[in-house]
Scaffold this motif. Structure first.
Motif, PDB file in Angstrom:
ATOM      1  N   GLY A 284       0.879  -1.334   0.365  1.00  0.00           N
ATOM      2  CA  GLY A 284      -0.017  -0.036  -0.496  1.00  0.00           C
ATOM      3  C   GLY A 284       1.243   1.422   0.217  1.00  0.00           C
ATOM      4  N   ASP A 285       0.535   2.322   1.506  1.00  0.00           N
ATOM      5  CA  ASP A 285       1.771   3.146   1.444  1.00  0.00           C
ATOM      6  C   ASP A 285       2.745   2.760   1.973  1.00  0.00           C
ATOM      7  N   GLU A 286       3.264   1.974   2.104  1.00  0.00           N
ATOM      8  CA  GLU A 286       4.077   1.973   3.337  1.00  0.00           C
ATOM      9  C   GLU A 286       5.446   0.975   2.741  1.00  0.00           C
ATOM     10  N   LEU A 287       6.382   1.428   2.951  1.00  0.00           N
ATOM     11  CA  LEU A 287       7.468   0.710   2.687  1.00  0.00           C
ATOM     12  C   LEU A 287       8.150  -0.046   3.696  1.00  0.00           C
ATOM     13  N   VAL A 288       7.872  -1.670   3.508  1.00  0.00           N
ATOM     14  CA  VAL A 288       8.870  -2.757   4.302  1.00  0.00           C
ATOM     15  C   VAL A 288       9.689  -3.004   4.069  1.00  0.00           C
ATOM     16  N   LEU A 289      10.766  -2.846   5.505  1.00  0.00           N
ATOM     17  CA  LEU A 289      12.374  -3.013   4.899  1.00  0.00           C
ATOM     18  C   LEU A 289      12.633  -4.165   6.544  1.00  0.00           C
ATOM     19  N   ARG A 290      13.919  -4.979   5.579  1.00  0.00           N
ATOM     20  CA  ARG A 290      14.238  -5.887   6.356  1.00  0.00           C
ATOM     21  C   ARG A 290      16.086  -4.835   6.609  1.00  0.00           C
ATOM     22  N   ILE A 291      16.821  -4.949   8.463  1.00  0.00           N
ATOM     23  CA  ILE A 291      17.565  -4.020   8.360  1.00  0.00           C
ATOM     24  C   ILE A 291      18.732  -4.853   9.470  1.00  0.00           C
ATOM     25  N   GLU A 292      19.898  -5.395   9.421  1.00  0.00           N
ATOM     26  CA  GLU A 292      20.402  -6.389  10.347  1.00  0.00           C
ATOM     27  C   GLU A 292      20.537  -5.447  11.389  1.00  0.00           C
ATOM     28  N   THR A 293      20.083  -6.308  12.292  1.00  0.00           N
ATOM     29  CA  THR A 293      20.128  -5.896  13.785  1.00  0.00           C
ATOM     30  C   THR A 293      21.474  -5.021  13.990  1.00  0.00           C
ATOM     31  N   ASP A 294      22.695  -5.862  13.924  1.00  0.00           N
ATOM     32  CA  ASP A 294      23.739  -4.625  14.269  1.00  0.00           C
ATOM     33  C   ASP A 294      24.088  -3.317  14.087  1.00  0.00           C
ATOM     34  N   LYS A 295      24.034  -3.313  12.794  1.00  0.00           N
ATOM     35  CA  LYS A 295      23.878  -0.977  11.969  1.00  0.00           C
ATOM     36  C   LYS A 295      22.276  -0.965  11.572  1.00  0.00           C
ATOM     37  N   ALA A 296      21.488  -1.750  12.091  1.00  0.00           N
ATOM     38  CA  ALA A 296      19.793  -1.391  12.341  1.00  0.00           C
ATOM     39  C   ALA A 296      19.747   0.830  12.554  1.00  0.00           C
ATOM     40  N   ASP A 297      20.274   1.130  13.605  1.00  0.00           N
ATOM     41  CA  ASP A 297      20.495   2.553  13.504  1.00  0.00           C
ATOM     42  C   ASP A 297      20.870   3.339  11.945  1.00  0.00           C
ATOM     43  N   GLU A 298      22.668   2.707  12.415  1.00  0.00           N
ATOM     44  CA  GLU A 298      22.921   3.460  11.248  1.00  0.00           C
ATOM     45  C   GLU A 298      22.714   3.387   9.505  1.00  0.00           C
TER      46      GLU A 298
END
Length: 315
Positions: free
Chosen positions: A257-271
């Motif tokens: 829909g109007d969302e983007l779903v992302l899967r990010i590696e945990t150890d560098k997620a914030d960056e």
């Protein structure tokens, strides 16, 4: 750490049916230990053996260094507990109940009664009849009764059953205070995972009469966490946003829909997520929200362990 309870290779049979399978665990002074398991997993059977209400068939249980099979009286002198519900005389006051129990224990005087009443927060109602007590007050009086003789180990089997949220919090605070400030080992059995997560320093999980794992609460949750975090990002143009994020592989991004779903590696997620938002904004993609999925809780870990090991019932 001082070991208050040590269970070694405990087995129990009812007839030809084996109920407990090689249970091993230790509980230390100054901690709240959560004994977790679904209904029918063997929690109460184990506890009844520890407090002397059931005979063990194989193995050993030691309380403060005393074996329940070789030195029963000394072992029982070190333990206080409530199995299921506290047994109280409702026509007596709380104080009269404590005095009645004190007659069966050496060295318990009025000063000790006043001390445990204060510990459990019943000072203003201790001279009322128990028939006027709420369920939470009866549980607190039961804890006071179990503490009268200065036990090294306090055991409570499903102590929050029937309590309202306020009563549960009161009991939780009392038990944590007893462990951390009075250096008592507190063993609490329950199947209420959210409550155990807030109360316990370590937990042990029993399923089908078998001990699956013993760890700190944080370790058990951490071990079950995924290596990546799922982020749901609400943006003005999801399709174009996905095209712009060339740093992510195709299987790590999708539009809903109007969302983007992302899967990010945990150890560098914030960056990584910070860089993604910067990229989108600099390319005139409006970012309304960016929400990470909740990390797993003790309840999630418990359900997964239960399902992987055949469900609740002992066999």
């Amino acid at each position: 750490m001082e070991t208050a309870l040590k269970i070694e290779h405990l087995n129990k049979y009812f007839g030809k049916r084996q109920i407990l399978h090689d249970i091993c665990m230790e509980v230390y002074a100054g901690e709240v230990f959560g004994f977790l398991g679904p209904n029918g997993a063997g929690k109460t059977t184990t506890i009844k053996i520890v407090v002397g209400l059931l005979r063990l068939d194989e193995g050993d249980v030691q309380i403060h260094g005393h074996s329940v099979t070789k030195n029963y009286e000394d072992a029982m002198a070190c333990v206080g507990g409530i199995v299921e519900n506290p047994e109280l005389y409702k026509y007596m006051t709380g104080r009269e109940n404590l005095r009645q129990y004190a007659r069966m224990r050496k060295g318990v005087d009025e000063a000790r009664i006043d001390e445990v009443v204060k510990l459990v927060g019943l000072s203003n109602r201790i001279d009322d009849k128990v028939s006027k007590y709420s369920l939470g007050m009866r549980q607190r009086l039961g804890v006071a009764q179990a503490l009268l003789h200065h036990p090294k180990l306090l055991i409570l089997d499903e102590p929050t059953n029937g309590l309202d949220p306020a009563g549960i919090k009161e009991l939780r605070d009392i038990l944590k205070n007893l462990a951390h400030k009075e250096n008592i080992a507190v063993l609490v059995s329950s199947h209420l995972m959210s409550e155990m997560e807030m109360m316990c320093d370590r937990v042990g999980v029993i399923v089908g009469g078998k001990m699956l794992d013993v760890r700190t609460t944080a370790e058990m949750i951490s071990a079950a966490q995924d290596t990546s975090i799922r982020y749901t990002v609400k943006v003005s143009d999801p399709a174009r946003a996905a095209e712009l994020l060339t740093q992510l592989p195709e299987n790590a991004k999708q539009t809903e829909g109007d969302e983007l779903v992302l899967r990010i590696e945990t150890d560098k997620a914030d960056e990584i997520i910070s860089g993604i938002i910067e990229t989108l904004v600099s390319n005139r993609i409006r970012v309304m929200t960016c929400i990470p999925e909740q990390t797993k809780r003790l309840e999630d870990v418990f359900i997964a362990m239960t399902q992987e090991n055949g469900g609740a019932q002992i066999g």
